[in-house]
Structure formats: structure tokens, C-alpha cells
Design a protein around this motif. Structure first.
Motif, PDB file in Angstrom:
ATOM      1  N   ARG A 118       0.815  -1.224   0.000  1.00  0.00           N
ATOM      2  CA  ARG A 118       0.000   0.000   0.000  1.00  0.00           C
ATOM      3  C   ARG A 118       0.850   1.277   0.000  1.00  0.00           C
ATOM      4  N   ALA A 119       2.146   1.159  -0.280  1.00  0.00           N
ATOM      5  CA  ALA A 119       2.967   2.380  -0.412  1.00  0.00           C
ATOM      6  C   ALA A 119       2.485   3.164  -1.626  1.00  0.00           C
ATOM      7  N   THR A 120       2.606   4.491  -1.586  1.00  0.00           N
ATOM      8  CA  THR A 120       2.265   5.308  -2.771  1.00  0.00           C
ATOM      9  C   THR A 120       3.454   6.206  -3.087  1.00  0.00           C
ATOM     10  N   TRP A 121       3.597   6.525  -4.381  1.00  0.00           N
ATOM     11  CA  TRP A 121       4.698   7.388  -4.827  1.00  0.00           C
ATOM     12  C   TRP A 121       4.268   8.054  -6.123  1.00  0.00           C
ATOM     13  N   THR A 122       5.070   9.031  -6.545  1.00  0.00           N
ATOM     14  CA  THR A 122       4.725   9.728  -7.783  1.00  0.00           C
ATOM     15  C   THR A 122       4.849   8.751  -8.949  1.00  0.00           C
ATOM     16  N   ALA A 123       3.778   8.621  -9.713  1.00  0.00           N
ATOM     17  CA  ALA A 123       3.771   7.636 -10.794  1.00  0.00           C
ATOM     18  C   ALA A 123       4.659   8.107 -11.949  1.00  0.00           C
ATOM     19  N   PRO A 124       5.426   7.175 -12.544  1.00  0.00           N
ATOM     20  CA  PRO A 124       6.140   7.523 -13.782  1.00  0.00           C
ATOM     21  C   PRO A 124       5.091   7.708 -14.883  1.00  0.00           C
ATOM     22  N   LEU A 125       5.450   8.386 -15.966  1.00  0.00           N
ATOM     23  CA  LEU A 125       4.452   8.626 -17.018  1.00  0.00           C
ATOM     24  C   LEU A 125       3.935   7.289 -17.560  1.00  0.00           C
ATOM     25  N   VAL A 126       4.892   6.328 -17.717  1.00  0.00           N
ATOM     26  CA  VAL A 126       4.495   5.008 -18.231  1.00  0.00           C
ATOM     27  C   VAL A 126       4.701   3.953 -17.147  1.00  0.00           C
ATOM     28  N   MET A 127       3.659   3.244 -16.782  1.00  0.00           N
ATOM     29  CA  MET A 127       3.770   2.164 -15.797  1.00  0.00           C
ATOM     30  C   MET A 127       3.596   0.824 -16.512  1.00  0.00           C
ATOM     31  N   THR A 128       4.289  -0.208 -16.033  1.00  0.00           N
ATOM     32  CA  THR A 128       4.148  -1.543 -16.645  1.00  0.00           C
ATOM     33  C   THR A 128       3.966  -2.579 -15.532  1.00  0.00           C
ATOM     34  N   PRO A 129       3.441  -3.772 -15.877  1.00  0.00           N
ATOM     35  CA  PRO A 129       3.261  -4.811 -14.845  1.00  0.00           C
ATOM     36  C   PRO A 129       4.599  -5.269 -14.238  1.00  0.00           C
ATOM     37  N   CYS A 133       7.801  -2.300  -6.586  1.00  0.00           N
ATOM     38  CA  CYS A 133       7.508  -1.286  -5.562  1.00  0.00           C
ATOM     39  C   CYS A 133       8.818  -0.754  -4.974  1.00  0.00           C
ATOM     40  N   PRO A 134       8.971   0.578  -4.894  1.00  0.00           N
ATOM     41  CA  PRO A 134      10.206   1.140  -4.333  1.00  0.00           C
ATOM     42  C   PRO A 134      10.374   0.830  -2.845  1.00  0.00           C
ATOM     43  N   ASP A 135       9.270   0.436  -2.186  1.00  0.00           N
ATOM     44  CA  ASP A 135       9.369   0.143  -0.749  1.00  0.00           C
ATOM     45  C   ASP A 135       9.594  -1.342  -0.476  1.00  0.00           C
ATOM     46  N   CYS A 136       8.709  -2.200  -1.049  1.00  0.00           N
ATOM     47  CA  CYS A 136       8.816  -3.627  -0.686  1.00  0.00           C
ATOM     48  C   CYS A 136       9.342  -4.481  -1.829  1.00  0.00           C
ATOM     49  N   ASP A 137       9.616  -3.845  -2.978  1.00  0.00           N
ATOM     50  CA  ASP A 137      10.226  -4.518  -4.144  1.00  0.00           C
ATOM     51  C   ASP A 137       9.326  -5.563  -4.796  1.00  0.00           C
ATOM     52  N   ALA A 138       8.039  -5.628  -4.354  1.00  0.00           N
ATOM     53  CA  ALA A 138       7.121  -6.606  -4.985  1.00  0.00           C
ATOM     54  C   ALA A 138       6.723  -6.083  -6.374  1.00  0.00           C
TER      55      ALA A 138
END
Ligand code: APR
Length: 228
Positions: A118-129, A133-138
Motif C-alpha cells: 500500500r505504499a504510494t509514490w509519484t507515478a512515472p508517465l508510463v507504468m508496466t506490470p 515497488c520502491p518500498d517492498c520490491d514486490a
């Protein structure tokens, strides 16, 4: 708290070039919302969902606030502390017009969320599957958007604000999606004056004391100038 609660929907951003959902060429006439705006759709095809929101994120980034957004920002400055914008929109046009007191009850395109921690961060313009996660690396990142079947954000703050507002306005929303469509009832319960500003009558127009029809860039600035 805020004396004045203003609910906005896709119609306020329409003249900035961002699509609405239920108009004749709206997003839900071109995309199957069950595939791109539900948790089940994301599990089934995360790449398709990311593609949908990547396109909307780019569209939002290329768009600019319009006269309706600026009029609301100006109003907030004049009524310091008394105006709360509750938006169903996931674009950042209110903020880019200068509004500060904004609650995004359906999330924001500019934010990413980790479905695992449930961490949140500024989204990159393009997201991929494949993003991690920058926090838990999942490998479980998703757009920080509230999908159908999920609980909208900030409901306690919104209910608090509605419980003692004296003026409630709904701008550019069809009144077809709950709980936002029910906010006018909460405002009526406390005797607030309720104004609807929309291109056409909505599903809940008859619950308002006043209905002003027209394009947001025309009717919102004139409504605001009559208040200040
Ligand atoms: N000015 C004012 N109103 C407008 C304009 C305009 N230029 N253009 C369209 N509208 C009105 C339409 O008449 C319509 O009533 O804006 C409303 C947009 O309605 P919807 O497309 O249903 O958008 P919205 O009410 O914001 O949808 C609510 O549904 O799909 C979910 O999460 C999504 O936040 C969205 C929610």
C-alpha cells in the motif's frame, strides 16, 4: 471544516480536452470499464489496465486547467479556508489552477500504489506490470486510482465537511456514481443551499435548489462572480 463544499466531475475537465465517461463519445463508450477500472480487470490483464491509464496520464499532462478550474482557485483564495473541493477526477487540473484544498476521492493519475504494501509514490508517465515497488520490491504496482467496487478515499473528511456546510455545489458530474451522487442529500440534511452546474440535467438535478445549465467555462466563472 469548510463552509463551502464543491464536488467536481469529468465535465469540469471536458473543455481542457480530457474525456468524460458517459457522454456520447465518453470513455465508457469506448472502453469496457470492467476490464480497465476494476480490481478483477487488473488481475486478468494488468498490461491493458496500465496502457489505459498511461494514455490518460499522458493526456492529462498535455492538458491545461480551464476558466472553471481557475475560477474555483480564485474563489478559494478569496474565501481562505472556507472552500473544499471534493473531486471525482483523477487529473491534477484543480491543483495546477492553484486550488490547495482538494480531496481526490477516486485517486490520482499522478500517483502509483503498491497492491502488496500500500505504499504510494509519484507515478512515472508510463507504468508496466514489471515495475517493482520502491518500498517492498514486490512486482505489484498499480495506478493509485479507486476502481469500481473499491472504497473511495477521504470519505470521513468528506462526510465531516458535508455535515456542516452552508453551500454545496456539484459541477460537471452526471450524478450516476455513488457515494458522490448522494452528497447533495447530506448537504440538504443540514440545510445547505445546493447548486448544480452542468451541461445538461443530471440524474440528481431535482435534489438541488438551483440548476445552472451550460459549459463549465461559462457558468462556473459567472456563478463565482455572483458569490464574491
Ligand atoms: N461543462 C459542464 N458539464 C459538462 C461539460 C462541460 N463542458 N461536458 C460534459 N459535461 C457534463 C455531462 O453532461 C455529464 O453530466 O459532465 C457530466 C460528466 O458525467 P460523467 O461522464 O458520468 O462523469 P462523472 O460524473 O465525473 O463520473 C463519475 O464515474 O466512471 C467513474 O470514476 C469515474 O469519477 C468518475 C465517476
Amino acid at each position: 471544516m469548510a463552509d463551502i463544499v464543491i464536488l467536481t466531475g469529468a465535465g469540469i475537465s471536458a473543455e481542457s480536452g480530457l474525456g468524460t465517461f458517459r457522454d456520447k463519445d465518453g470513455l465508457w463508450t469506448r472502453f469496457d470499464l470492467s476490464k480497465v477500472a476494476t480490481p478483477e480487470g487488473f488481475i486478468e490483464n494488468p498490461a491493458l489496465v496500465h496502457e489505459f491509464y498511461n494514455a490518460r496520464r499522458a493526456n492529462a499532462q498535455e492538458s491545461s486547467p480551464n476558466a472553471a478550474h481557475f475560477a474555483l482557485a480564485e474563489f478559494e483564495k478569496r474565501k481562505s479556508g472556507d472552500v473544499l473541493i471534493v473531486t471525482q477526477n483523477v487529473d491534477d487540473l484543480h491543483e495546477r489552477a492553484g486550488s490547495r484544498n482538494v480531496l481526490h476521492m477516486h485517486g490520482q493519475l499522478s500517483q502509483a500504489l503498491c497492491a502488496a504494501c500500500r505504499a504510494t509514490w509519484t507515478a512515472p508517465l508510463v507504468m508496466t506490470p514489471e515495475d517493482r515497488c520502491p518500498d517492498c520490491d514486490a512486482p505489484s504496482t498499480r495506478p493509485d486510482i479507486v476502481w469500481f467496487g473499491e472504497i473511495p478515499y477521504h470519505m470521513e473528511k468528506i462526510e465531516d465537511a458535508l455535515s456542516d456546510c452552508r453551500l454545496f455545489a456539484a459541477i460537471g458530474t452526471s450524478g450516476q456514481v455513488w457515494p458522490a451522487a448522494g452528497f447533495v442529500e447530506a448537504a440538504r440534511m443540514v440545510g445547505a443551499h445546493c447548486v448544480e452546474l452542468n451541461l445538461e440535467r443530471s440524474d440528481v438535478s431535482d435534489r438541488f435548489d438551483e440548476v445552472r445549465l451550460g459549459r463549465a467555462t461559462d457558468i462556473v466563472p459567472s456563478w463565482i462572480s455572483g458569490l464574491v
